[in-house]
Design a protein around this motif. Structure first.
Motif, mmCIF file in Angstrom:
data_model
loop_
_atom_site.group_PDB
_atom_site.id
_atom_site.type_symbol
_atom_site.label_atom_id
_atom_site.label_comp_id
_atom_site.label_asym_id
_atom_site.label_seq_id
_atom_site.Cartn_x
_atom_site.Cartn_y
_atom_site.Cartn_z
ATOM 1 N N GLU A 97 -8.502 31.664 1.786
ATOM 2 C CA GLU A 97 -7.137 31.487 1.281
ATOM 3 C C GLU A 97 -6.539 30.139 1.683
ATOM 4 N N ASP A 98 -7.245 29.388 2.528
ATOM 5 C CA ASP A 98 -6.777 28.043 2.877
ATOM 6 C C ASP A 98 -7.116 27.038 1.779
ATOM 7 N N SER A 99 -7.934 27.430 0.829
ATOM 8 C CA SER A 99 -8.311 26.535 -0.269
ATOM 9 C C SER A 99 -7.063 26.139 -1.052
ATOM 10 N N ALA A 100 -6.848 24.840 -1.167
ATOM 11 C CA ALA A 100 -5.643 24.319 -1.824
ATOM 12 C C ALA A 100 -5.729 22.805 -1.798
ATOM 13 N N VAL A 101 -4.741 22.177 -2.419
ATOM 14 C CA VAL A 101 -4.576 20.730 -2.271
ATOM 15 C C VAL A 101 -3.525 20.493 -1.192
ATOM 16 N N TYR A 102 -3.852 19.674 -0.226
ATOM 17 C CA TYR A 102 -2.938 19.366 0.869
ATOM 18 C C TYR A 102 -2.371 17.973 0.618
ATOM 19 N N LEU A 103 -1.060 17.925 0.474
ATOM 20 C CA LEU A 103 -0.367 16.685 0.127
ATOM 21 C C LEU A 103 0.448 16.183 1.302
ATOM 22 N N CYS A 104 0.403 14.909 1.501
ATOM 23 C CA CYS A 104 1.190 14.245 2.530
ATOM 24 C C CYS A 104 2.195 13.334 1.829
ATOM 25 N N ALA A 105 3.368 13.221 2.387
ATOM 26 C CA ALA A 105 4.395 12.336 1.842
ATOM 27 C C ALA A 105 5.129 11.656 2.984
ATOM 28 N N SER A 106 5.651 10.474 2.708
ATOM 29 C CA SER A 106 6.481 9.807 3.710
ATOM 30 C C SER A 106 7.748 9.304 3.039
ATOM 31 N N SER A 107 8.766 9.126 3.849
ATOM 32 C CA SER A 107 10.001 8.548 3.330
ATOM 33 C C SER A 107 10.586 7.622 4.379
ATOM 34 N N LEU A 108 11.420 6.715 3.897
ATOM 35 C CA LEU A 108 11.941 5.680 4.779
ATOM 36 C C LEU A 108 12.748 6.285 5.912
ATOM 37 N N THR A 109 13.629 7.175 5.560
ATOM 38 C CA THR A 109 14.390 7.917 6.556
ATOM 39 C C THR A 109 14.554 9.321 6.024
ATOM 40 N N PRO A 110 14.846 10.275 6.880
ATOM 41 C CA PRO A 110 15.020 11.639 6.395
ATOM 42 C C PRO A 110 16.442 11.930 5.959
ATOM 43 N N GLN A 111 17.340 10.973 6.134
ATOM 44 C CA GLN A 111 18.741 11.219 5.846
ATOM 45 C C GLN A 111 18.910 11.673 4.402
ATOM 46 N N GLY A 112 19.462 12.840 4.213
ATOM 47 C CA GLY A 112 19.657 13.357 2.861
ATOM 48 C C GLY A 112 18.353 13.558 2.142
ATOM 49 N N ALA A 113 17.259 13.604 2.907
ATOM 50 C CA ALA A 113 15.937 13.804 2.301
ATOM 51 C C ALA A 113 15.752 12.847 1.131
ATOM 52 N N ASN A 114 15.680 11.577 1.439
ATOM 53 C CA ASN A 114 15.491 10.560 0.414
ATOM 54 C C ASN A 114 14.175 10.719 -0.317
ATOM 55 N N GLU A 115 13.982 9.855 -1.296
ATOM 56 C CA GLU A 115 12.779 9.875 -2.099
ATOM 57 C C GLU A 115 11.534 9.901 -1.219
ATOM 58 N N GLN A 116 10.635 10.784 -1.555
ATOM 59 C CA GLN A 116 9.380 10.884 -0.830
ATOM 60 C C GLN A 116 8.272 10.243 -1.645
ATOM 61 N N TYR A 117 7.388 9.554 -0.952
ATOM 62 C CA TYR A 117 6.236 8.916 -1.587
ATOM 63 C C TYR A 117 5.004 9.732 -1.203
ATOM 64 N N PHE A 118 4.319 10.196 -2.208
ATOM 65 C CA PHE A 118 3.200 11.110 -1.977
ATOM 66 C C PHE A 118 1.856 10.399 -2.005
ATOM 67 N N GLY A 119 0.953 10.898 -1.190
ATOM 68 C CA GLY A 119 -0.438 10.501 -1.270
ATOM 69 C C GLY A 119 -1.130 11.277 -2.381
ATOM 70 N N PRO A 120 -2.392 10.956 -2.654
ATOM 71 C CA PRO A 120 -3.128 11.617 -3.737
ATOM 72 C C PRO A 120 -3.606 13.018 -3.384
ATOM 73 N N ALA A 141 0.836 -1.188 0.000
ATOM 74 C CA ALA A 141 0.000 0.000 0.000
ATOM 75 C C ALA A 141 0.873 1.240 0.000
ATOM 76 N N GLY A 142 0.405 2.249 -0.705
ATOM 77 C CA GLY A 142 1.111 3.518 -0.729
ATOM 78 C C GLY A 142 0.581 4.429 0.347
ATOM 79 N N VAL A 143 0.900 5.706 0.228
ATOM 80 C CA VAL A 143 0.404 6.710 1.150
ATOM 81 C C VAL A 143 -1.056 6.996 0.813
ATOM 82 N N SER A 144 -1.906 6.981 1.807
ATOM 83 C CA SER A 144 -3.309 7.304 1.560
ATOM 84 C C SER A 144 -3.701 8.537 2.349
ATOM 85 N N GLN A 145 -4.641 9.276 1.779
ATOM 86 C CA GLN A 145 -5.131 10.490 2.427
ATOM 87 C C GLN A 145 -6.655 10.511 2.357
#
Lengths: 115, 109
Positions: A85-108, A2-6
């Protein structure tokens, strides 16, 4: 897996109401990020969680915005007394570790519309 | 202000042509990443290039990084209509990732 879900995927609310947006990161990912994206714009960093450490809230635009992450997993972004002005798309992402800001996996994303 | 700035803001090409997008940034970085976004929803990671690398390939994608000029380019070869999307560069310093405003690519069939 499963990926990131929102949830919700879309939310329409009246000005002045509170909203809660939910993010379920990928299991085992220690880092979780919230971003906001206005129409046709790039991503605006809001907040970052890493494990049990205190979150980096430096991107939250006002004290109406707050977020928590329970048990190092699910996160909730709360916006109180919503404004147009709060109207927007709110995106969540997770990554395995934050070291060097690795690849982030985004929710929809959650598209929030404040009327 | 945004760390990464993409150029051009929008690009329209014919299917089969190559598409080049550029990204400039301001401060030192650990790595630079390119992401793709369809229809204003979640981003998909395309490629990561570390600060000690100069060029990287992945399928039809080629990324270059010039740390002396603080710039990167993304080349998509033999473009397809399905490549139509917004492309963002993201620079990482420590844990924080900063995204640019993106390039909107339109590939005409």
């Amino acid at each position: 897996g499963a990926g990131v879900s929102q949830s919700p995927s879309n939310k329409v609310t009246e000005k002045g109401k509170d909203v809660e947006l939910r993010c379920d990161p990928i299991s085992g990912h220690t880092a979780l990020y919230w971003y906001r994206q206005s129409l046709g714009q790039g991503l605006e960093f809001l907040i970052y969680f890493q494990g049990n450490s205190a979150p980096d809230k430096s991107g939250l635009p006002s004290d109406r915005f707050s977020a928590e992450r329970t048990g190092g997993s699910v996160s909730t972004l709360t916006i109180q007394r919503t404004q147009q002005e709060d109207s927007a798309v709110y995106l969540c992402a997770s990554s395995l570790t934050p070291q060097g800001a690795n690849e982030q996996y985004f929710g929809p994303g959650t598209r929030l519309t404040v009327t | 202000s945004q760390q990464g700035e993409e150029d051009p803001q929008a690009l329209s090409i014919q299917e089969g042509e190559n598409a080049t997008m550029n990204c400039s940034y301001k401060t030192s970085i650990n790595n630079l990443q390119w992401y793709r976004q369809n229809s204003g929803r979640g981003l998909v990671h395309l490629i990561l290039i570390r600060s000690n690398e100069r060029e990287k390939h992945s399928g039809r994608l080629r990324v270059t990084l010039d740390t002396s000029k603080k710039s990167s380019s993304l080349l998509i070869t033999a473009s397809r209509a399905a490549d139509t999307a917004s492309y963002f560069c993201a620079t990482a310093r420590g844990f924080k990732t900063i995204f640019g405003a993106g390039t909107r690519l339109f590939v005409k069939a």
